[in-house]
Design a protein around this motif. Sequence first.
Motif, PDB file in Angstrom:
ATOM      1  N   ILE A  87      -5.929   2.119 -10.678  1.00 50.70           N
ATOM      2  CA  ILE A  87      -5.441   1.110 -11.619  1.00 50.70           C
ATOM      3  C   ILE A  87      -6.480   0.003 -11.731  1.00 50.70           C
ATOM      4  O   ILE A  87      -6.984  -0.489 -10.721  1.00 50.70           O
ATOM      5  CB  ILE A  87      -4.084   0.547 -11.162  1.00 50.70           C
ATOM      6  N   ASP A  88      -6.817  -0.362 -12.961  1.00 51.72           N
ATOM      7  CA  ASP A  88      -7.783  -1.429 -13.202  1.00 51.72           C
ATOM      8  C   ASP A  88      -7.161  -2.766 -12.798  1.00 51.72           C
ATOM      9  O   ASP A  88      -6.081  -3.119 -13.282  1.00 51.72           O
ATOM     10  CB  ASP A  88      -8.175  -1.444 -14.679  1.00 51.72           C
ATOM     11  N   VAL A  89      -7.823  -3.480 -11.893  1.00 48.53           N
ATOM     12  CA  VAL A  89      -7.330  -4.770 -11.427  1.00 48.53           C
ATOM     13  C   VAL A  89      -8.414  -5.827 -11.605  1.00 48.53           C
ATOM     14  O   VAL A  89      -9.601  -5.519 -11.566  1.00 48.53           O
ATOM     15  CB  VAL A  89      -6.894  -4.729  -9.939  1.00 48.53           C
ATOM     16  N   SER A  90      -7.990  -7.064 -11.805  1.00 45.61           N
ATOM     17  CA  SER A  90      -8.942  -8.169 -11.876  1.00 45.61           C
ATOM     18  C   SER A  90      -9.434  -8.494 -10.472  1.00 45.61           C
ATOM     19  O   SER A  90      -8.917  -7.970  -9.480  1.00 45.61           O
ATOM     20  CB  SER A  90      -8.274  -9.406 -12.490  1.00 45.61           C
ATOM     21  N   GLU A  91     -10.403  -9.364 -10.382  1.00 44.92           N
ATOM     22  CA  GLU A  91     -10.810  -9.900  -9.088  1.00 44.92           C
ATOM     23  C   GLU A  91      -9.687 -10.768  -8.551  1.00 44.92           C
ATOM     24  O   GLU A  91      -8.857 -11.262  -9.324  1.00 44.92           O
ATOM     25  CB  GLU A  91     -12.087 -10.730  -9.236  1.00 44.92           C
ATOM     26  N   VAL A  92      -9.645 -11.014  -7.261  1.00 39.33           N
ATOM     27  CA  VAL A  92      -8.690 -11.956  -6.683  1.00 39.33           C
ATOM     28  C   VAL A  92      -9.158 -13.352  -7.064  1.00 39.33           C
ATOM     29  O   VAL A  92     -10.327 -13.700  -6.897  1.00 39.33           O
ATOM     30  CB  VAL A  92      -8.593 -11.807  -5.146  1.00 39.33           C
ATOM     31  N   MET A  93      -8.253 -14.138  -7.616  1.00 38.25           N
ATOM     32  CA  MET A  93      -8.556 -15.499  -8.063  1.00 38.25           C
ATOM     33  C   MET A  93      -7.729 -16.492  -7.270  1.00 38.25           C
ATOM     34  O   MET A  93      -6.720 -16.127  -6.675  1.00 38.25           O
ATOM     35  CB  MET A  93      -8.263 -15.621  -9.556  1.00 38.25           C
ATOM     36  N   GLU A  94      -8.140 -17.749  -7.277  1.00 31.81           N
ATOM     37  CA  GLU A  94      -7.423 -18.823  -6.568  1.00 31.81           C
ATOM     38  C   GLU A  94      -7.138 -19.972  -7.526  1.00 31.81           C
ATOM     39  O   GLU A  94      -8.053 -20.478  -8.172  1.00 31.81           O
ATOM     40  CB  GLU A  94      -8.277 -19.359  -5.415  1.00 31.81           C
ATOM     41  N   GLU A  95      -5.885 -20.353  -7.639  1.00 30.95           N
ATOM     42  CA  GLU A  95      -5.486 -21.531  -8.412  1.00 30.95           C
ATOM     43  C   GLU A  95      -4.143 -21.989  -7.862  1.00 30.95           C
ATOM     44  O   GLU A  95      -3.097 -21.758  -8.449  1.00 30.95           O
ATOM     45  CB  GLU A  95      -5.393 -21.224  -9.898  1.00 30.95           C
ATOM     46  N   GLY A  96      -4.172 -22.617  -6.708  1.00 32.05           N
ATOM     47  CA  GLY A  96      -2.947 -22.997  -6.034  1.00 32.05           C
ATOM     48  C   GLY A  96      -2.348 -21.853  -5.239  1.00 32.05           C
ATOM     49  O   GLY A  96      -1.575 -22.055  -4.324  1.00 32.05           O
ATOM     50  N   ALA A  97      -2.676 -20.636  -5.602  1.00 27.59           N
ATOM     51  CA  ALA A  97      -2.267 -19.412  -4.912  1.00 27.59           C
ATOM     52  C   ALA A  97      -3.353 -18.376  -5.177  1.00 27.59           C
ATOM     53  O   ALA A  97      -4.084 -18.465  -6.164  1.00 27.59           O
ATOM     54  CB  ALA A  97      -0.927 -18.916  -5.444  1.00 27.59           C
ATOM     55  N   ALA A  98      -3.455 -17.405  -4.297  1.00 29.04           N
ATOM     56  CA  ALA A  98      -4.361 -16.285  -4.543  1.00 29.04           C
ATOM     57  C   ALA A  98      -3.596 -15.256  -5.375  1.00 29.04           C
ATOM     58  O   ALA A  98      -2.413 -15.012  -5.134  1.00 29.04           O
ATOM     59  CB  ALA A  98      -4.817 -15.681  -3.223  1.00 29.04           C
ATOM     60  N   TYR A  99      -4.267 -14.680  -6.367  1.00 30.72           N
ATOM     61  CA  TYR A  99      -3.588 -13.708  -7.217  1.00 30.72           C
ATOM     62  C   TYR A  99      -4.593 -12.785  -7.883  1.00 30.72           C
ATOM     63  O   TYR A  99      -5.781 -13.068  -7.957  1.00 30.72           O
ATOM     64  CB  TYR A  99      -2.730 -14.408  -8.280  1.00 30.72           C
ATOM     65  N   PHE A 100      -4.086 -11.661  -8.369  1.00 33.61           N
ATOM     66  CA  PHE A 100      -4.868 -10.791  -9.237  1.00 33.61           C
ATOM     67  C   PHE A 100      -3.928 -10.198 -10.270  1.00 33.61           C
ATOM     68  O   PHE A 100      -2.711 -10.270 -10.147  1.00 33.61           O
ATOM     69  CB  PHE A 100      -5.625  -9.705  -8.457  1.00 33.61           C
ATOM     70  N   ILE A 101      -4.521  -9.654 -11.306  1.00 36.42           N
ATOM     71  CA  ILE A 101      -3.756  -9.150 -12.442  1.00 36.42           C
ATOM     72  C   ILE A 101      -4.075  -7.677 -12.641  1.00 36.42           C
ATOM     73  O   ILE A 101      -5.215  -7.246 -12.490  1.00 36.42           O
ATOM     74  CB  ILE A 101      -4.083  -9.957 -13.713  1.00 36.42           C
ATOM     75  N   MET A 102      -3.046  -6.924 -12.996  1.00 37.21           N
ATOM     76  CA  MET A 102      -3.197  -5.513 -13.361  1.00 37.21           C
ATOM     77  C   MET A 102      -2.311  -5.277 -14.573  1.00 37.21           C
ATOM     78  O   MET A 102      -1.561  -6.152 -14.984  1.00 37.21           O
ATOM     79  CB  MET A 102      -2.774  -4.622 -12.202  1.00 37.21           C
ATOM     80  N   LYS A 103      -2.413  -4.101 -15.154  1.00 39.17           N
ATOM     81  CA  LYS A 103      -1.572  -3.754 -16.300  1.00 39.17           C
ATOM     82  C   LYS A 103      -0.869  -2.434 -16.027  1.00 39.17           C
ATOM     83  O   LYS A 103      -1.429  -1.543 -15.404  1.00 39.17           O
ATOM     84  CB  LYS A 103      -2.405  -3.633 -17.574  1.00 39.17           C
ATOM     85  N   ASP A 104       0.367  -2.334 -16.524  1.00 37.72           N
ATOM     86  CA  ASP A 104       1.073  -1.062 -16.413  1.00 37.72           C
ATOM     87  C   ASP A 104       0.599  -0.121 -17.516  1.00 37.72           C
ATOM     88  O   ASP A 104      -0.298  -0.458 -18.285  1.00 37.72           O
ATOM     89  CB  ASP A 104       2.597  -1.269 -16.411  1.00 37.72           C
TER      90      ASP A 104
END
Length: 115
Positions: A87-104
């Motif tokens: 699954i294509d995922v973004s890099e882990v990012m930080e903006e008050g929380a660590a997160y990454f984005i993927m698509k179904d």
Amino acid sequence: MLFEKVDTIFIPVQNIEKAMPFYVDVLGGTPGWTDNNGNYQTIAFGNTSVTLCSIEHKLEKKLDTSLFSLYTTSIEKAHAYIASHGIDVSEVMEEGAAYFIMKDSDCNRIEICSY
């Protein structure tokens, strides 16, 4: 279990200030975190929340915002796990929380977060 709970549900709105009374006054939510640009506003309901996210257009096409977020205590482990399934995922990012984005498979954005 890797994913412990649904963290938040993102709700697109054209104007956060106009949307707030419904979620706070009518539904009884409690305003929480907001970003510095005024594009996101959380509304708590017990142990979870919804996040109002500002959009500037009508909802006639797919959104460029995540529809919901899954919480994990290990963002790096979750990132590797999802990526290992092709699954294509973004890099882990930080903006008050660590997160990454993927698509179904329908290109709906889903966020994985840790804080």
